[in-house]
Scaffold this motif. Sequence first.
Motif, PDB file in Angstrom:
ATOM      1  N   ARG A 177     -10.267  -0.360   6.097  1.00  0.00           N
ATOM      2  CA  ARG A 177      -9.520   0.739   5.586  1.00  0.00           C
ATOM      3  C   ARG A 177     -10.495   2.059   5.242  1.00  0.00           C
ATOM      4  NH1 ARG A 177      -5.060  -1.105   4.389  1.00  0.00           N
ATOM      5  NH2 ARG A 177      -4.323   0.988   3.755  1.00  0.00           N
ATOM      6  N   LEU A 244      -4.207   1.634   8.181  1.00  0.00           N
ATOM      7  CA  LEU A 244      -5.319   1.544   7.216  1.00  0.00           C
ATOM      8  C   LEU A 244      -5.766   2.716   7.018  1.00  0.00           C
ATOM      9  CD1 LEU A 244      -7.006  -0.664  10.200  1.00  0.00           C
ATOM     10  CD2 LEU A 244      -6.264  -1.667   7.961  1.00  0.00           C
ATOM     11  N   ASP A 246      -5.982   5.465   4.076  1.00  0.00           N
ATOM     12  CA  ASP A 246      -5.537   5.804   2.415  1.00  0.00           C
ATOM     13  C   ASP A 246      -5.787   7.112   2.395  1.00  0.00           C
ATOM     14  OD1 ASP A 246      -4.979   3.237   2.010  1.00  0.00           O
ATOM     15  OD2 ASP A 246      -7.246   2.570   1.830  1.00  0.00           O
TER      16      ASP A 246
END
Length: 301
Positions: A177, A244, A246
């Motif tokens: 991520r 993935l 954020d």
Amino acid sequence: MAAFFMKKIIITGAGGLLGEASCRLLAEHYEVIPLSRAEVDLADAGKLSDYLDGLDFDYLINTAAMSGLEQCLDQPETAYQVNTEAPRVMAKICNQKRAKMLQISTDYVLDGRENKIHDEASPPRGSGVYSQTKLDAEKLVMQECENSVIGRVSWLFGHGRSTFVDQVIETAQKGERGGYISNKFSVPNFSDYLVPVMSKLLESNLTGIVHLTNDAEPESWFSYAEKIVKNAINLGMLNENLNLLDKKELSDITFFKEERPQYTVMRPKRLSEELSARVENWEAGVRQYLKQKLENSLTNR
Ligand SMILES: NC(=O)c1ccc[n+]([C@@H]2O[C@H](COP(=O)([O-])OP(=O)(O)OC[C@H]3O[C@@H](n4cnc5c(N)ncnc54)[C@H](OP(=O)(O)O)[C@@H]3O)[C@@H](O)[C@H]2O)c1
């Protein structure tokens, strides 16, 4: 048969991102004299002056800088020597030699506190050591060298070294991520697309401050990362079901000790109105860059 002489151009920061692109792409049209730290440490103004005095040249592009914001905060004297005093010395010598100078500057000299798109008339603000040393250089270069132009660039990517584009791809390829800031805005630029316009600037009569950027919509680091990933998926470099990325806020990043001006989107008003020139769009640049990266990885297998 008439002899053909190429004009001579000094390119500082030759091993850096924009310096590498400039040396590679301008070599076709100019005799390039690359200047890197191995020849002269720009923190030593005396050595720089002696070195330039001994050369004949028609143009100088200064891409070199101490550009890490925290590094500049920790070493303000070296930042001043490299980012302000060295360009002043270069400008003085260019003026004596009647050479045109292109000083590469940054969108970080802009105020950045309002969600406002900036043309060259926007009042700047030194928001920290890096920004202030680059802003001081702009003024001193224009004072010392009659035939000088300041090209402000933003968010570069390209072949010279690993940048945000490579980091986003590598993180996603590992299946990790990635957190990207969604409340800070600028415009990305492919270094290879800036160089032809830099050459036009040198060959023109234009002087003073120029926003050296493609005329694109504002991107946050998050939207920039999203577009990089979408292009990589289209090229088959990443799986299609990747989710993935954020969102983060600027205030979430605790290791930033120096202020990042938040909204530094530039419009290239003088390029289009006074030079009839444009920098190619950055997203086409990302596609071109990623295709080349993919081809290189296939041929190196
Ligand atoms: N990259 C961006 O996103 C961005 C955004 C806005 C503005 N800019 C501006 O654009 C210009 C080019 O950026 P870039 O990303 O191409 O920079 P870069 O990749 O960091 O390259 C900077 C170059 O400057 C050289 N340098 C630094 N200190 C030196 C010293 N004391 N003596 C000699 N050389 C020294 C470095 O040499 P070493 O490799 O030996 O350290 C390096 O080759 C800079 O003026 C920067 O302020 C960049």
